[in-house]
Design an enzyme around this catalytic site. Structure first.
Site, PDB file in Angstrom:
ATOM      1  N   ARG A  15       0.854  -1.199   0.000  1.00 59.24           N
ATOM      2  CA  ARG A  15       0.000   0.000   0.000  1.00 59.24           C
ATOM      3  C   ARG A  15       0.880   1.236   0.000  1.00 59.24           C
ATOM      4  O   ARG A  15       2.113   1.130   0.013  1.00 59.24           O
ATOM      5  CB  ARG A  15      -0.953  -0.003   1.191  1.00 59.24           C
ATOM      6  CG  ARG A  15      -0.251  -0.184   2.520  1.00 59.24           C
ATOM      7  CD  ARG A  15      -1.270  -0.467   3.638  1.00 59.24           C
ATOM      8  NE  ARG A  15      -0.609  -0.956   4.826  1.00 59.24           N
ATOM      9  CZ  ARG A  15      -0.026  -0.183   5.739  1.00 59.24           C
ATOM     10  NH1 ARG A  15      -0.047   1.131   5.608  1.00 59.24           N
ATOM     11  NH2 ARG A  15       0.573  -0.707   6.788  1.00 59.24           N
ATOM     12  N   THR A  43      -1.754  -6.779  -3.502  1.00 61.20           N
ATOM     13  CA  THR A  43      -0.718  -7.816  -3.687  1.00 61.20           C
ATOM     14  C   THR A  43      -1.362  -9.141  -4.109  1.00 61.20           C
ATOM     15  O   THR A  43      -0.809  -9.859  -4.949  1.00 61.20           O
ATOM     16  CB  THR A  43       0.127  -8.015  -2.412  1.00 61.20           C
ATOM     17  OG1 THR A  43      -0.724  -8.364  -1.314  1.00 61.20           O
ATOM     18  CG2 THR A  43       0.937  -6.781  -2.075  1.00 61.20           C
ATOM     19  N   SER A 140      12.993  10.960   4.746  1.00 67.67           N
ATOM     20  CA  SER A 140      11.903  11.847   5.165  1.00 67.67           C
ATOM     21  C   SER A 140      12.472  13.219   5.484  1.00 67.67           C
ATOM     22  O   SER A 140      13.636  13.323   5.906  1.00 67.67           O
ATOM     23  CB  SER A 140      11.226  11.279   6.418  1.00 67.67           C
ATOM     24  OG  SER A 140      10.409  12.278   7.015  1.00 67.67           O
ATOM     25  N   TYR A 153      12.585   8.236  15.033  1.00 68.32           N
ATOM     26  CA  TYR A 153      12.324   8.034  13.595  1.00 68.32           C
ATOM     27  C   TYR A 153      13.234   8.958  12.774  1.00 68.32           C
ATOM     28  O   TYR A 153      13.834   8.534  11.780  1.00 68.32           O
ATOM     29  CB  TYR A 153      10.851   8.324  13.334  1.00 68.32           C
ATOM     30  CG  TYR A 153      10.397   8.358  11.895  1.00 68.32           C
ATOM     31  CD1 TYR A 153      10.128   7.186  11.186  1.00 68.32           C
ATOM     32  CD2 TYR A 153      10.196   9.578  11.249  1.00 68.32           C
ATOM     33  CE1 TYR A 153       9.668   7.244   9.871  1.00 68.32           C
ATOM     34  CE2 TYR A 153       9.742   9.644   9.944  1.00 68.32           C
ATOM     35  CZ  TYR A 153       9.482   8.467   9.258  1.00 68.32           C
ATOM     36  OH  TYR A 153       9.030   8.522   7.960  1.00 68.32           O
ATOM     37  N   LYS A 157      16.054   8.001   9.945  1.00 69.33           N
ATOM     38  CA  LYS A 157      16.023   8.494   8.556  1.00 69.33           C
ATOM     39  C   LYS A 157      17.297   9.278   8.232  1.00 69.33           C
ATOM     40  O   LYS A 157      17.827   9.172   7.119  1.00 69.33           O
ATOM     41  CB  LYS A 157      14.785   9.359   8.332  1.00 69.33           C
ATOM     42  CG  LYS A 157      13.470   8.580   8.344  1.00 69.33           C
ATOM     43  CD  LYS A 157      13.390   7.575   7.206  1.00 69.33           C
ATOM     44  CE  LYS A 157      11.979   7.047   7.001  1.00 69.33           C
ATOM     45  NZ  LYS A 157      11.892   6.064   5.909  1.00 69.33           N
TER      46      LYS A 157
HETATM   47  N1  LIG Z   1       3.491   9.502   4.221  1.00 67.55           N
HETATM   48  C1  LIG Z   1       4.307  10.539   4.431  1.00 67.55           C
HETATM   49  O1  LIG Z   1       3.878  11.698   4.629  1.00 67.55           O
HETATM   50  C2  LIG Z   1       5.803  10.333   4.379  1.00 67.55           C
HETATM   51  C3  LIG Z   1       6.619  11.467   4.486  1.00 67.55           C
HETATM   52  C4  LIG Z   1       7.996  11.303   4.427  1.00 67.55           C
HETATM   53  C5  LIG Z   1       8.531  10.058   4.224  1.00 67.55           C
HETATM   54  N2  LIG Z   1       7.716   8.976   4.127  1.00 67.55           N
HETATM   55  C6  LIG Z   1       8.352   7.684   3.889  1.00 67.55           C
HETATM   56  O2  LIG Z   1       7.800   7.119   2.705  1.00 67.55           O
HETATM   57  C7  LIG Z   1       7.852   5.700   2.780  1.00 67.55           C
HETATM   58  C8  LIG Z   1       6.497   5.089   2.436  1.00 67.55           C
HETATM   59  O3  LIG Z   1       5.577   5.548   3.415  1.00 67.55           O
HETATM   60  P1  LIG Z   1       4.004   5.414   3.238  1.00 67.55           P
HETATM   61  O4  LIG Z   1       3.440   6.668   3.786  1.00 67.55           O
HETATM   62  O5  LIG Z   1       3.658   4.944   1.866  1.00 67.55           O
HETATM   63  O6  LIG Z   1       3.727   4.244   4.311  1.00 67.55           O
HETATM   64  P2  LIG Z   1       2.466   3.276   4.519  1.00 67.55           P
HETATM   65  O7  LIG Z   1       1.304   3.715   3.716  1.00 67.55           O
HETATM   66  O8  LIG Z   1       2.319   3.150   6.001  1.00 67.55           O
HETATM   67  O9  LIG Z   1       2.988   1.889   3.897  1.00 67.55           O
HETATM   68  C9  LIG Z   1       4.072   1.245   4.509  1.00 67.55           C
HETATM   69  C10 LIG Z   1       4.359  -0.051   3.794  1.00 67.55           C
HETATM   70  O10 LIG Z   1       5.420  -0.702   4.514  1.00 67.55           O
HETATM   71  C11 LIG Z   1       4.942  -1.943   5.043  1.00 67.55           C
HETATM   72  N3  LIG Z   1       5.481  -2.124   6.387  1.00 67.55           N
HETATM   73  C12 LIG Z   1       5.250  -1.347   7.471  1.00 67.55           C
HETATM   74  N4  LIG Z   1       5.862  -1.865   8.545  1.00 67.55           N
HETATM   75  C13 LIG Z   1       6.495  -2.986   8.113  1.00 67.55           C
HETATM   76  C14 LIG Z   1       7.274  -3.976   8.773  1.00 67.55           C
HETATM   77  N5  LIG Z   1       7.551  -3.911  10.087  1.00 67.55           N
HETATM   78  N6  LIG Z   1       7.763  -5.005   8.037  1.00 67.55           N
HETATM   79  C15 LIG Z   1       7.496  -5.090   6.706  1.00 67.55           C
HETATM   80  N7  LIG Z   1       6.763  -4.184   6.038  1.00 67.55           N
HETATM   81  C16 LIG Z   1       6.253  -3.152   6.742  1.00 67.55           C
HETATM   82  C17 LIG Z   1       3.413  -1.809   5.073  1.00 67.55           C
HETATM   83  O11 LIG Z   1       2.753  -3.066   5.035  1.00 67.55           O
HETATM   84  P3  LIG Z   1       2.357  -3.884   6.399  1.00 67.55           P
HETATM   85  O12 LIG Z   1       1.819  -2.876   7.362  1.00 67.55           O
HETATM   86  O13 LIG Z   1       1.387  -4.943   5.984  1.00 67.55           O
HETATM   87  O14 LIG Z   1       3.633  -4.493   6.898  1.00 67.55           O
HETATM   88  C18 LIG Z   1       3.188  -1.021   3.788  1.00 67.55           C
HETATM   89  O15 LIG Z   1       3.292  -1.878   2.678  1.00 67.55           O
HETATM   90  C19 LIG Z   1       8.366   5.381   4.194  1.00 67.55           C
HETATM   91  O16 LIG Z   1       9.751   5.144   4.152  1.00 67.55           O
HETATM   92  C20 LIG Z   1       8.096   6.651   4.962  1.00 67.55           C
HETATM   93  O17 LIG Z   1       8.967   6.815   6.065  1.00 67.55           O
HETATM   94  C21 LIG Z   1       6.366   9.087   4.198  1.00 67.55           C
END
Ligand SMILES: NC(=O)c1ccc[n+]([C@@H]2O[C@H](COP(=O)([O-])OP(=O)(O)OC[C@H]3O[C@@H](n4cnc5c(N)ncnc54)[C@H](OP(=O)(O)O)[C@@H]3O)[C@@H](O)[C@H]2O)c1
Length: 245
Positions: A15, A43, A140, A153, A157
């Site tokens: 996701r 998936t 991030s 966190y 990062k």
């Molecule tokens: N959203 C934001 O505003 C933002 C801003 C800056 C940076 N980021 C970075 O962007 C990236 C993607 O973030 P997102 O917002 O798309 O996150 P998200 O929607 O929470 O998706 C996270 C993904 O990682 C998997 N995941 C989480 N914990 C896990 C674990 N312990 N083991 C294996 N898989 C795991 C989740 O699946 P499961 O939960 O099923 O494991 C999911 O597929 C991350 O690195 C985040 O730090 C996000």
């Protein structure tokens, strides 16, 4: 580079940003291996529709041996690894540093820093055989600006960005590029708990006057791996509408 026959490993592709990257890479002709803790409708459907091109398995970032086994399984399945996107990360609640329990502190560092480092080592060994590859670490803006409630966190990062720079020096001679992409806020499961008030505050502080679309973050990752970025390595590329400028 032409994607035909190329193989990408994307962590957290069930996701959010990871899912979008998987979709875009598959659309561009890549074979894609991804993992998360739980499957999603995406998936399951993709595994059913594209069994030749897509691999999903349950792996937890906290399971170091599981990560290495997954890299080995992806290599067995597709024969090579050309790209690793360290996308998966964990940030559930904001919590004040003075009250973060010891175990949670360890888990945040293990999942957000040690896990991508270990996965990178496993995948880079495979890339080194062909003397070619790419690694993108999704970082991030917390790594480059201070925000309350996310100190551990943020440390993880920032560590990932330092890792990208030093690794780029080590792997450059093997023709493996390593970069960090640094997103600002975008809508996903990770940010579902952000209040409307805080979203509006972020929007107001953003020079472009709006929040990012998730596809704009994916576009940046895809640019970094494209031939148009073939001389870019060891860099942190910020995609945040200017909020950190
Ligand atoms: N959203 C934001 O505003 C933002 C801003 C800056 C940076 N980021 C970075 O962007 C990236 C993607 O973030 P997102 O917002 O798309 O996150 P998200 O929607 O929470 O998706 C996270 C993904 O990682 C998997 N995941 C989480 N914990 C896990 C674990 N312990 N083991 C294996 N898989 C795991 C989740 O699946 P499961 O939960 O099923 O494991 C999911 O597929 C991350 O690195 C985040 O730090 C996000």
């Amino acid at each position: 580079m032409s994607a035909a026959g190329r193989v990408a490993v994307v962590s957290g592709g069930s996701r959010g940003l990871g899912r979008l990257l998987v979709e875009r890479l598959l659309g561009d002709g890549w074979k894609v291996a991804t993992f998360s803790r739980k499957p999603s409708e995406f998936t399951e459907q993709t595994a059913a529709e594209r069994p030749e091109d897509f691999l999903w398995a349950p792996v937890d970032l906290g399971d170091r041996a599981g990560l290495r086994a997954y890299a080995a399984a992806a290599t067995r399945r597709f024969g090579r690894i050309d790209l690793l996107v360290n996308n998966a990360a964990v940030l559930t609640d904001q919590e004040l540093f003075l009250t973060v329990p010891d175990g949670r502190l360890d888990a945040l560092i293990a999942q957000n820093l040690a896990a991508p480092i270990a996965l990178t080592q496993a995948c880079a060994k495979v890339m080194s055989v062909r003397r070619s590859g790419q690694i993108v670490n999704v970082s991030s803006i917390n790594a480059i600006r201070g925000y309350r409630g996310v100190a551990v966190y943020s440390a993880a990062k920032a560590g990932l960005d330092g890792f990208s720079r030093s690794l780029a020096r080590e792997l450059g001679p093997l023709n493996i590029r390593v970069n960090s992409v640094i997103p600002g806020f975008f809508d996903s499961g990770m940010t579902a708990g952000v209040t409307a008030e805080n979203r509006e505050r972020i929007r107001r502080r953003t020079p472009l006057g709006r929040l990012a679309g998730i596809e704009e973050i994916a576009d940046t990752v895809l640019f970094v791996i494209s031939s148009g970025a073939s001389f870019i390595t060891g860099q942190t590329i910020v995609v945040d509408g200017g909020i950190t400028c």
